[in-house]
Write a protein that holds these residues in place. Sequence first.
Motif, PDB file in Angstrom:
ATOM      1  N   PRO A 173       0.796  -1.235   0.000  1.00 24.54           N
ATOM      2  CA  PRO A 173       0.000   0.000   0.000  1.00 24.54           C
ATOM      3  C   PRO A 173       0.828   1.285   0.000  1.00 24.54           C
ATOM      4  CG  PRO A 173      -0.964  -1.594   1.502  1.00 24.54           C
ATOM      5  CD  PRO A 173       0.359  -2.161   1.056  1.00 24.54           C
ATOM      6  N   GLU A 174       1.911   1.302   0.783  1.00 23.79           N
ATOM      7  CA  GLU A 174       2.734   2.514   0.862  1.00 23.79           C
ATOM      8  C   GLU A 174       3.396   2.830  -0.469  1.00 23.79           C
ATOM      9  OE1 GLU A 174       2.576   0.771   5.023  1.00 23.79           O
ATOM     10  OE2 GLU A 174       2.783   0.015   2.976  1.00 23.79           O
ATOM     11  N   VAL A 175       3.785   1.778  -1.207  1.00 25.30           N
ATOM     12  CA  VAL A 175       4.398   1.969  -2.526  1.00 25.30           C
ATOM     13  C   VAL A 175       3.361   2.554  -3.482  1.00 25.30           C
ATOM     14  CG1 VAL A 175       5.382   0.798  -4.546  1.00 25.30           C
ATOM     15  CG2 VAL A 175       6.093   0.129  -2.231  1.00 25.30           C
ATOM     16  N   ARG A 176       2.174   1.978  -3.484  1.00 31.89           N
ATOM     17  CA  ARG A 176       1.119   2.448  -4.385  1.00 31.89           C
ATOM     18  C   ARG A 176       0.735   3.893  -4.060  1.00 31.89           C
ATOM     19  NH1 ARG A 176      -0.061  -1.494  -7.546  1.00 31.89           N
ATOM     20  NH2 ARG A 176      -1.527  -0.156  -8.644  1.00 31.89           N
ATOM     21  N   TYR A 177       0.654   4.223  -2.784  1.00 33.83           N
ATOM     22  CA  TYR A 177       0.273   5.572  -2.374  1.00 33.83           C
ATOM     23  C   TYR A 177       1.264   6.603  -2.922  1.00 33.83           C
ATOM     24  CZ  TYR A 177      -0.632   9.601   0.628  1.00 33.83           C
ATOM     25  OH  TYR A 177      -0.897  10.871   1.092  1.00 33.83           O
ATOM     26  N   GLN A 178       2.555   6.310  -2.762  1.00 30.59           N
ATOM     27  CA  GLN A 178       3.587   7.248  -3.223  1.00 30.59           C
ATOM     28  C   GLN A 178       3.536   7.430  -4.738  1.00 30.59           C
ATOM     29  OE1 GLN A 178       5.657   9.177  -1.629  1.00 30.59           O
ATOM     30  NE2 GLN A 178       5.358   8.462   0.463  1.00 30.59           N
ATOM     31  N   LEU A 179       3.410   6.323  -5.466  1.00 28.17           N
ATOM     32  CA  LEU A 179       3.447   6.409  -6.930  1.00 28.17           C
ATOM     33  C   LEU A 179       2.164   6.995  -7.502  1.00 28.17           C
ATOM     34  CD1 LEU A 179       5.412   3.248  -8.118  1.00 28.17           C
ATOM     35  CD2 LEU A 179       6.226   5.513  -7.457  1.00 28.17           C
ATOM     36  N   VAL A 180       1.027   6.675  -6.900  1.00 30.32           N
ATOM     37  CA  VAL A 180      -0.243   7.250  -7.376  1.00 30.32           C
ATOM     38  C   VAL A 180      -0.216   8.770  -7.250  1.00 30.32           C
ATOM     39  CG1 VAL A 180      -2.714   7.485  -6.851  1.00 30.32           C
ATOM     40  CG2 VAL A 180      -1.682   5.220  -7.042  1.00 30.32           C
ATOM     41  N   LYS A 181       0.341   9.289  -6.164  1.00 32.84           N
ATOM     42  CA  LYS A 181       0.458  10.740  -5.994  1.00 32.84           C
ATOM     43  C   LYS A 181       1.267  11.352  -7.130  1.00 32.84           C
ATOM     44  CE  LYS A 181       2.229  11.443  -1.955  1.00 32.84           C
ATOM     45  NZ  LYS A 181       2.757  12.208  -0.789  1.00 32.84           N
TER      46      LYS A 181
ATOM     47  N   ARG B 162      -4.724  -8.743  -4.988  1.00 37.12           N
ATOM     48  CA  ARG B 162      -4.167  -7.934  -3.914  1.00 37.12           C
ATOM     49  C   ARG B 162      -5.283  -7.099  -3.270  1.00 37.12           C
ATOM     50  NH1 ARG B 162      -1.141  -4.711  -8.442  1.00 37.12           N
ATOM     51  NH2 ARG B 162      -2.699  -3.135  -8.977  1.00 37.12           N
ATOM     52  N   GLU B 163      -5.104  -6.742  -1.994  1.00 40.76           N
ATOM     53  CA  GLU B 163      -6.123  -6.001  -1.258  1.00 40.76           C
ATOM     54  C   GLU B 163      -6.200  -4.549  -1.697  1.00 40.76           C
ATOM     55  OE1 GLU B 163      -5.933  -6.337   2.957  1.00 40.76           O
ATOM     56  OE2 GLU B 163      -5.726  -8.508   2.950  1.00 40.76           O
ATOM     57  N   ASP B 164      -5.048  -3.938  -1.996  1.00 40.70           N
ATOM     58  CA  ASP B 164      -5.005  -2.525  -2.345  1.00 40.70           C
ATOM     59  C   ASP B 164      -5.010  -2.355  -3.862  1.00 40.70           C
ATOM     60  OD1 ASP B 164      -4.813   0.194  -2.229  1.00 40.70           O
ATOM     61  OD2 ASP B 164      -2.702   0.257  -1.638  1.00 40.70           O
ATOM     62  N   SER B 165      -6.035  -1.718  -4.404  1.00 45.90           N
ATOM     63  CA  SER B 165      -6.146  -1.409  -5.838  1.00 45.90           C
ATOM     64  C   SER B 165      -5.926  -2.631  -6.717  1.00 45.90           C
ATOM     65  CB  SER B 165      -5.133  -0.321  -6.217  1.00 45.90           C
ATOM     66  OG  SER B 165      -5.282   0.825  -5.426  1.00 45.90           O
ATOM     67  N   PRO B 166      -6.733  -3.676  -6.568  1.00 42.23           N
ATOM     68  CA  PRO B 166      -6.558  -4.852  -7.439  1.00 42.23           C
ATOM     69  C   PRO B 166      -6.870  -4.521  -8.887  1.00 42.23           C
ATOM     70  CG  PRO B 166      -8.630  -4.983  -6.244  1.00 42.23           C
ATOM     71  CD  PRO B 166      -7.879  -3.814  -5.649  1.00 42.23           C
ATOM     72  N   LEU B 167      -6.313  -5.323  -9.788  1.00 42.65           N
ATOM     73  CA  LEU B 167      -6.565  -5.130 -11.213  1.00 42.65           C
ATOM     74  C   LEU B 167      -7.988  -5.565 -11.537  1.00 42.65           C
ATOM     75  CD1 LEU B 167      -5.794  -4.668 -14.186  1.00 42.65           C
ATOM     76  CD2 LEU B 167      -4.838  -6.973 -14.211  1.00 42.65           C
TER      77      LEU B 167
END
Length: 231
Positions: free
Chosen positions: A110-118, A191-196
């Motif tokens: 989740p932390e990786v996705r949060y940073q990159l989505v921003k 995956r729990e966070d933003s699945p495809l």
Amino acid sequence: MQKITIAIDGFSSTGKSTVAKQLAKHLGYVYVDTGAMYRAVTLFTMQQGFIDETHFDVNGLVEKLGDIHITFKFNPTLGFAEVYLNGVNVEKEIRTLEVSSYVSKVAAIPEVRYQLVKQQQQMGKDKGVVMDGRDIGTVVFPYAELKLFMTASAEKRAKRRYEELIERGDEVHYEDVLRNVQERDYIDSNREDSPLVQADDAVAIDNSDLTLEAQFTKILNLVEMTFEGLE
């Protein structure tokens, strides 16, 4: 002409980046390969020794996220932007099968996705962008004017990826590539966070049996229809 945002999602090796580059060049838009961003983070994770076949130090990676700086620099010779990780060109390194084998695990954090989505949302704030990935139409740009969802059989995708790696000089086996494609499909979709998942308003493009030319023509028609709908 009013600029739009084009979000392209889909499974691995469905040619998302290829068609996204074509569209961006045709429209004069910015192209952002979000998959390359996750691959760059994965390469960093490998370089730091946070992940291998036996372990994944998630906390170690999360603590170091502030040390990861990803940029795109246009290469006029190649005709597209290459990926730089902390100032180093890693375009070739991030395309290996080894990186592919870990990228879905890293992208599930989740932390990786949060940073990159921003970062991705900042890149597309002025529209006029074509962005491809796994959650562009559902998370990054849920209000994109045009959303596409690319799909093809696992076997067809593995064959394309295998031929691409062989042509590049990598020593790989088709069975390993197919296994990697299937494993990534499962992790990306579960995956729990933003699945495809396909956005409700996305247009599905099954390119199992489409030529690149036929695919581009089909998608360009959708782009033109989108512009007409805005008039």
